[in-house]
Design a protein around this motif. Structure first.
Motif, PDB file in Angstrom:
ATOM      1  N   ASN A  35      -1.913  -5.044  -0.241  1.00  0.00           N
ATOM      2  CA  ASN A  35      -2.591  -3.769  -0.441  1.00  0.00           C
ATOM      3  C   ASN A  35      -3.683  -3.555   0.599  1.00  0.00           C
ATOM      4  OD1 ASN A  35      -3.217  -1.373  -2.264  1.00  0.00           O
ATOM      5  ND2 ASN A  35      -5.170  -2.454  -2.285  1.00  0.00           N
ATOM      6  N   GLU A  36      -4.601  -4.496   0.731  1.00  0.00           N
ATOM      7  CA  GLU A  36      -5.716  -4.331   1.662  1.00  0.00           C
ATOM      8  C   GLU A  36      -5.261  -4.472   3.107  1.00  0.00           C
ATOM      9  OE1 GLU A  36      -9.407  -3.441   3.083  1.00  0.00           O
ATOM     10  OE2 GLU A  36      -8.598  -3.208   1.064  1.00  0.00           O
ATOM     11  N   TRP A  37      -4.430  -5.471   3.397  1.00  0.00           N
ATOM     12  CA  TRP A  37      -3.941  -5.636   4.772  1.00  0.00           C
ATOM     13  C   TRP A  37      -3.132  -4.434   5.213  1.00  0.00           C
ATOM     14  CZ3 TRP A  37      -1.901 -11.402   5.022  1.00  0.00           C
ATOM     15  CH2 TRP A  37      -2.990 -12.271   4.951  1.00  0.00           C
ATOM     16  N   GLY A  38      -2.296  -3.922   4.288  1.00  0.00           N
ATOM     17  CA  GLY A  38      -1.501  -2.752   4.629  1.00  0.00           C
ATOM     18  C   GLY A  38      -2.377  -1.546   4.902  1.00  0.00           C
ATOM     19  N   ALA A  39      -3.437  -1.378   4.088  1.00  0.00           N
ATOM     20  CA  ALA A  39      -4.337  -0.247   4.296  1.00  0.00           C
ATOM     21  C   ALA A  39      -5.008  -0.332   5.656  1.00  0.00           C
ATOM     22  CB  ALA A  39      -5.389  -0.220   3.189  1.00  0.00           C
ATOM     23  N   LYS A  40      -5.479  -1.521   6.010  1.00  0.00           N
ATOM     24  CA  LYS A  40      -6.144  -1.678   7.304  1.00  0.00           C
ATOM     25  C   LYS A  40      -5.182  -1.441   8.459  1.00  0.00           C
ATOM     26  CE  LYS A  40      -9.875  -4.747   5.855  1.00  0.00           C
ATOM     27  NZ  LYS A  40     -10.458  -6.113   5.920  1.00  0.00           N
ATOM     28  N   ARG A  41      -3.967  -1.876   8.274  1.00  0.00           N
ATOM     29  CA  ARG A  41      -3.008  -1.667   9.362  1.00  0.00           C
ATOM     30  C   ARG A  41      -2.656  -0.197   9.507  1.00  0.00           C
ATOM     31  NH1 ARG A  41       2.534  -4.829  10.984  1.00  0.00           N
ATOM     32  NH2 ARG A  41       2.461  -4.153  13.131  1.00  0.00           N
ATOM     33  N   LEU A  90      11.631   0.879   9.401  1.00  0.00           N
ATOM     34  CA  LEU A  90      10.501   0.473  10.219  1.00  0.00           C
ATOM     35  C   LEU A  90       9.304   0.082   9.352  1.00  0.00           C
ATOM     36  CD1 LEU A  90       9.429   0.180  13.111  1.00  0.00           C
ATOM     37  CD2 LEU A  90       8.739   2.573  13.011  1.00  0.00           C
ATOM     38  N   GLY A  91       9.035   0.865   8.321  1.00  0.00           N
ATOM     39  CA  GLY A  91       7.916   0.546   7.433  1.00  0.00           C
ATOM     40  C   GLY A  91       8.127  -0.751   6.678  1.00  0.00           C
ATOM     41  N   ALA A  92       9.367  -1.027   6.300  1.00  0.00           N
ATOM     42  CA  ALA A  92       9.661  -2.294   5.621  1.00  0.00           C
ATOM     43  C   ALA A  92       9.365  -3.469   6.535  1.00  0.00           C
ATOM     44  CB  ALA A  92      11.127  -2.318   5.177  1.00  0.00           C
ATOM     45  N   ALA A  93       9.641  -3.305   7.818  1.00  0.00           N
ATOM     46  CA  ALA A  93       9.354  -4.374   8.776  1.00  0.00           C
ATOM     47  C   ALA A  93       7.854  -4.604   8.908  1.00  0.00           C
ATOM     48  CB  ALA A  93       9.960  -4.037  10.132  1.00  0.00           C
ATOM     49  N   VAL A  94       7.083  -3.513   8.877  1.00  0.00           N
ATOM     50  CA  VAL A  94       5.619  -3.651   8.923  1.00  0.00           C
ATOM     51  C   VAL A  94       5.145  -4.494   7.740  1.00  0.00           C
ATOM     52  CG1 VAL A  94       3.437  -2.413   8.713  1.00  0.00           C
ATOM     53  CG2 VAL A  94       5.230  -1.524  10.213  1.00  0.00           C
ATOM     54  N   ASN A  95       5.644  -4.180   6.534  1.00  0.00           N
ATOM     55  CA  ASN A  95       5.249  -4.942   5.357  1.00  0.00           C
ATOM     56  C   ASN A  95       5.754  -6.383   5.430  1.00  0.00           C
ATOM     57  OD1 ASN A  95       3.835  -2.854   4.104  1.00  0.00           O
ATOM     58  ND2 ASN A  95       5.675  -2.045   3.121  1.00  0.00           N
ATOM     59  N   ALA A  96       6.954  -6.577   5.971  1.00  0.00           N
ATOM     60  CA  ALA A  96       7.468  -7.945   6.121  1.00  0.00           C
ATOM     61  C   ALA A  96       6.577  -8.764   7.045  1.00  0.00           C
ATOM     62  CB  ALA A  96       8.902  -7.903   6.654  1.00  0.00           C
ATOM     63  N   VAL A 134      -7.258   5.047   4.254  1.00  0.00           N
ATOM     64  CA  VAL A 134      -6.154   4.937   3.311  1.00  0.00           C
ATOM     65  C   VAL A 134      -6.703   4.685   1.911  1.00  0.00           C
ATOM     66  CG1 VAL A 134      -4.139   3.565   2.666  1.00  0.00           C
ATOM     67  CG2 VAL A 134      -4.553   4.112   5.066  1.00  0.00           C
ATOM     68  N   THR A 135      -6.142   5.368   0.930  1.00  0.00           N
ATOM     69  CA  THR A 135      -6.541   5.179  -0.457  1.00  0.00           C
ATOM     70  C   THR A 135      -5.975   3.864  -0.965  1.00  0.00           C
ATOM     71  OG1 THR A 135      -6.506   7.566  -0.797  1.00  0.00           O
ATOM     72  CG2 THR A 135      -6.510   6.173  -2.770  1.00  0.00           C
ATOM     73  N   ARG A 136      -6.849   2.974  -1.398  1.00  0.00           N
ATOM     74  CA  ARG A 136      -6.394   1.684  -1.919  1.00  0.00           C
ATOM     75  C   ARG A 136      -5.717   1.870  -3.271  1.00  0.00           C
ATOM     76  NH1 ARG A 136      -8.508   1.480   3.076  1.00  0.00           N
ATOM     77  NH2 ARG A 136      -9.083  -0.628   3.728  1.00  0.00           N
ATOM     78  N   ALA A 137      -5.046   0.797  -3.725  1.00  0.00           N
ATOM     79  CA  ALA A 137      -4.272   0.865  -4.956  1.00  0.00           C
ATOM     80  C   ALA A 137      -5.147   1.227  -6.145  1.00  0.00           C
ATOM     81  CB  ALA A 137      -3.590  -0.470  -5.223  1.00  0.00           C
ATOM     82  N   GLY A 138      -4.646   2.154  -6.963  1.00  0.00           N
ATOM     83  CA  GLY A 138      -5.348   2.495  -8.192  1.00  0.00           C
ATOM     84  C   GLY A 138      -4.960   1.537  -9.301  1.00  0.00           C
ATOM     85  N   GLY A 139      -5.667   1.599 -10.433  1.00  0.00           N
ATOM     86  CA  GLY A 139      -5.301   0.786 -11.584  1.00  0.00           C
ATOM     87  C   GLY A 139      -5.666  -0.670 -11.475  1.00  0.00           C
ATOM     88  N   ILE A 152       0.830  -1.201   0.000  1.00  0.00           N
ATOM     89  CA  ILE A 152       0.000   0.000   0.000  1.00  0.00           C
ATOM     90  C   ILE A 152       0.869   1.257   0.000  1.00  0.00           C
ATOM     91  CG2 ILE A 152      -0.179   0.184   2.518  1.00  0.00           C
ATOM     92  CD1 ILE A 152      -3.042   0.719  -0.028  1.00  0.00           C
ATOM     93  N   ARG A 153       0.371   2.296  -0.649  1.00  0.00           N
ATOM     94  CA  ARG A 153       1.050   3.593  -0.633  1.00  0.00           C
ATOM     95  C   ARG A 153       0.572   4.423   0.563  1.00  0.00           C
ATOM     96  NH1 ARG A 153       2.937   5.397  -5.993  1.00  0.00           N
ATOM     97  NH2 ARG A 153       2.663   3.684  -7.477  1.00  0.00           N
ATOM     98  N   LYS A 154       1.342   5.414   0.917  1.00  0.00           N
ATOM     99  CA  LYS A 154       0.946   6.344   1.983  1.00  0.00           C
ATOM    100  C   LYS A 154       0.115   7.455   1.367  1.00  0.00           C
ATOM    101  CE  LYS A 154       3.655   9.494   3.408  1.00  0.00           C
ATOM    102  NZ  LYS A 154       4.770  10.307   3.934  1.00  0.00           N
TER     103      LYS A 154
END
Length: 550
Positions: free
Chosen positions: A233-239, A264-270, A207-212, A196-198
């Protein structure tokens, strides 16, 4: 023992990556365009082991995978920190992602041909593309875009970048191509949607979900092909929504960056990838060093408290220092982890005092009480004993979420309650964190014991001066409850953080057995020393008289 990802317990976490190059800002050459550069990528460390191989873009592996020499604040992809959550004596983690590429150019650049020979029977390959796939199909800078969708459409072009004819396919077609070749090698493919993007909606909370539709197309292909899917994408947005806008900002380098995370953000995604691997039962159970649910909570099975014997004082004639808490107080050596309570005895003269460690891993202030552990400990307390309480790591778990294992307590110290449903269908009225602490204090004082509340030890990634202090709310609540009920308080979070700062990052890295929470033997001794320092400072307790002579 990772708590719910909130402002109080944000993770979050671990490691590395580099920024996309802007086509309009520079001329691309064979050394600057990742589609043409011969990038040096890692190979399996032990070819005899099975491998988890990662392919994707810079959100998986950024540049040289070194944070551009900026440390934790540089740009990192999740493919680096994920290795800290897995036992690399049992599995290779091979990050073959390349920044700047799409599902198309990872193949046409030759990177896939260089990666494929490392894939063998019994391996797993996680693919995550999409961030660059929406680029132009044909231009003289990157020419990395794909046709939208998952169908059979194709387009013949003369590539303006290479000058050669090329047939461009849909996003789904490229994913299916990787899946087919991975299966042909006897390995297991896994599809992940783009991270997910910020980006936030005008309300600042959504959070705005992925476009396209790349996330939806990734899910569609995974379903069609019958392969595991991880919805980053969705899990990241919810988190991110659970964390809140201010906390999420700390997971990225300064604005205007919205795609590439910091350490830190990379760890969240990991952690989200680990959650997906677990949910899909992709890897063997014994390779996980740390487990996560999609909401960021610790997904490890919680040991049955009834099977953990309540420790009794060694010499009932002596006063006892009795400890209650979670795995940061007692881990029992699991996966090399030890809590500070397991090393506290070395600092005391055991001819004068018993050290009785009745902490149990995976517990919160709530479950230590509701599971009956407290009742058993209370029976052994006597006048003149000391009770040391440290909870908070697991209290932030989300109430009502089955992944949280009924551990979360209501935030604060008030009388508010929230109903929770147990696995057997029965209902429980959950009290506040402060309510449970107050109960421990009043019960212990009724038996003539002295009580000390300690705030939680800090995470591996939350002790530096430029970072928000860890467990701010839990420390404040603990201090308020202690004062209101005649107990004493030690801000162990800051005692340990201050000691970490003095020791330095290299030393601190060597004190942990996992990515962010549990200390090893050296870390347990280090933190036990800080506990002793905090106890020595308490008025009218005279712990110094009980210490072992140097």
């Amino acid at each position: 023992m990772i708590a719910k990802p909130t402002r109080r317990g944000v993770a979050a976490l671990l490691l590395l990556a580099l920024p996309f190059m802007q086509a309009h800002a520079q001329e691309f050459t064979a050394t600057t365009d990742p589609a043409r550069a011969q990038v040096t990528l890692p190979e399996p460390a032990n070819p005899a082991l099975p491998s988890l191989i990662l392919i994707g873009d810079s959100t998986v592996r950024n540049g040289r995978d070194d944070g551009q020499g900026k440390g934790a604040e540089g740009q990192w992809g999740w493919g680096n920190p994920i290795a800290a959550y897995l036992d690399t004596t049992k599995i290779n983690v091979v990050n073959r992602a390349v920044g700047g590429l799409s599902s198309r150019t990872y193949r046409t650049s030759g990177h896939w041909d260089r990666t494929r020979p490392f894939i063998k029977r019994g391996d797993w390959v996680v693919m995550q593309f999409g961030h660059n796939d929406a680029s132009p199909v044909n231009d003289n800078s990157r020419a990395r875009g794909v046709l939208r969708g998952t169908g059979p459409e194709k387009e013949d072009i003369t590539n303006l970048l290479t000058g050669k004819p090329e047939t461009v396919f849909t996003y789904g077609a490229y994913l299916r191509g990787y899946i087919a070749e991975i299966r042909a090698a006897g390995a297991t493919p896994v599809v992940a949607s783009p991270v997910i993007r910020k980006r936030w909606e005008p309300d600042g909370k959504t959070v705005t979900r992925a476009g396209g539709n790349f996330a939806a197309w990734a899910a569609e292909v995974a379903k069609q092909e019958g392969v595991a899917f991880i919805d980053l994408n969705e899990w990241g947005a919810k988190r991110y929504e659970a964390l809140g806008k201010d906390i999420v900002a700390t997971l990225f380098p300064p604005d205007p960056e919205t795609v590439h995370t910091n350490w830190l953000g990379a760890a969240v995604n990991a952690q989200l990838v680990i959650a997906g691997l677990l949910q899909n039962k992709v890897l063997p159970e014994d390779v996980y060093k740390q487990r996560f649910a999609p909401d960021g909570s610790d997904d490890r099975p919680v040991v049955d408290a009834r099977k953990v014997k309540v420790e009794a004082p060694r010499d009932p004639r002596l006063p006892s220092i009795v400890l209650i808490g979670d795995s940061t107080v007692r881990s029992g050596g699991q996966n090399g982890a030890f809590g500070w309570g397991e090393r506290l005895g070395a600092f005391f003269d055991t001819s004068k005092v018993n050290i009785v460690n009745n902490a149990i891993g995976g517990r919160s202030s709530r479950t230590f009480f509701t599971e009956g552990r407290w009742a058993a400990v209370l029976e052994q307390l006597k006048a003149g004993d000391w009770l040391l309480i440290q909870f908070g790591h697991n209290d932030g778990a989300r109430i009502g979420d089955p992944a949280s294992k009924n551990r979360g307590s209501v935030p604060g110290i008030g009388p508010e309650t929230v109903e929770d449903t147990r696995p057997d269908g029965t209902k429980e009225m959950v009290q506040s964190f402060g309510w449970y602490l107050a109960r421990y204090i009043t019960d212990a004082k009724a038996r003539g014991a002295n009580v000390v509340v300690l705030s939680p030890i800090p995470h591996k990634d939350r002790w530096k001066p430029d970072q928000p202090r860890d467990f701010e709310n839990y420390a404040a609540w603990g201090e308020q409850v202690a004062r209101a009920h005649g107990a004493q308080f030690v801000d162990l979070t800051m005692l340990v953080a201050t000691a970490y700062r003095a020791a330095g990052a290299e030393t601190v890295d060597g004190l942990f057995s996992d990515a962010r929470t549990h200390t090893n033997d050296a870390g347990a001794r280090f933190n036990a020393a800080q506990v002793v320092e905090g106890l020595k400072r308490l008025p009218k307790q005279n712990f110094s008289a009980l210490l072992a002579k140097p």
